[in-house]
Every structure is written in structure tokens, then in C-alpha cells.
Motif scaffolding. Structure first.
Motif, PDB file in Angstrom:
ATOM      1  N   LYS A 162       0.988  -1.164  -0.085  1.00 30.97           N
ATOM      2  CA  LYS A 162      -0.139  -0.081   0.131  1.00 30.97           C
ATOM      3  C   LYS A 162       0.865   1.365  -0.201  1.00 30.97           C
ATOM      4  O   LYS A 162       1.850   1.260   0.871  1.00 30.97           O
ATOM      5  N   GLN A 163       0.414   2.223  -0.662  1.00 37.89           N
ATOM      6  CA  GLN A 163       1.263   3.677  -0.803  1.00 37.89           C
ATOM      7  C   GLN A 163       1.369   4.057   0.789  1.00 37.89           C
ATOM      8  O   GLN A 163       0.388   4.061   1.434  1.00 37.89           O
TER       9      GLN A 163
ATOM     10  N   GLN B  38      -0.598   9.441  -1.966  1.00 40.78           N
ATOM     11  CA  GLN B  38      -1.623   8.734  -2.864  1.00 40.78           C
ATOM     12  C   GLN B  38      -1.661   9.785  -4.052  1.00 40.78           C
ATOM     13  O   GLN B  38      -1.660  10.918  -4.152  1.00 40.78           O
TER      14      GLN B  38
END
Length: 67
Positions: free
Chosen positions: A61-62, A67
């Protein structure tokens, strides 16, 4: 102001508008943008994860803020 006869190897800095000042009035250390508020966002503690790495591993996940 800059002197008429500059000395080789000396860097001259024009002090104006309060952007720069000297720590002891007319002498001392140069305080660059001393009065300017400095901000640091927490997300900058981590680099963003490259998009290619996220594509290769969907479990990634970033990092927050990137984002």
C-alpha cells in the motif's frame, strides 16, 4: 552595500527586507530567512513507493500522504 574594492575569496550578501540578518546586529552568523516559519509534513519521513513496485506486489500500500 557592496564595497568598491572587493576582496578575493570573500562572499558578500546584501541584507535587506528582514529576509536575512546577522546574529549579533552588525556582525556574527548569517541567519537566512530566520523569521520565516518552517513546516515539515509527517508524510515526508517516508518516500513514496514506486508505482511499478505496487503493481508487482498488490499487497503493498502506498505510504500515507503520497496517494
Amino acid at each position: 552595500k557592496t564595497p568598491a574594492n572587493k576582496v578575493a575569496g570573500v562572499v558578500y550578501v546584501l541584507l535587506n527586507n528582514g529576509a536575512t540578518e546577522l546574529s549579533e546586529g552588525t556582525k556574527g552568523n548569517l541567519l537566512w530567512r530566520y523569521s520565516q516559519k518552517k513546516e515539515w509534513d509527517d508524510y515526508k519521513y517516508y518516500y513514496p513507493i514506486p508505482y511499478n513496485e505496487i503493481v508487482l506486489n498488490p499487497n503493498l500500500k502506498q505510504n500515507p500522504g503520497w496517494q
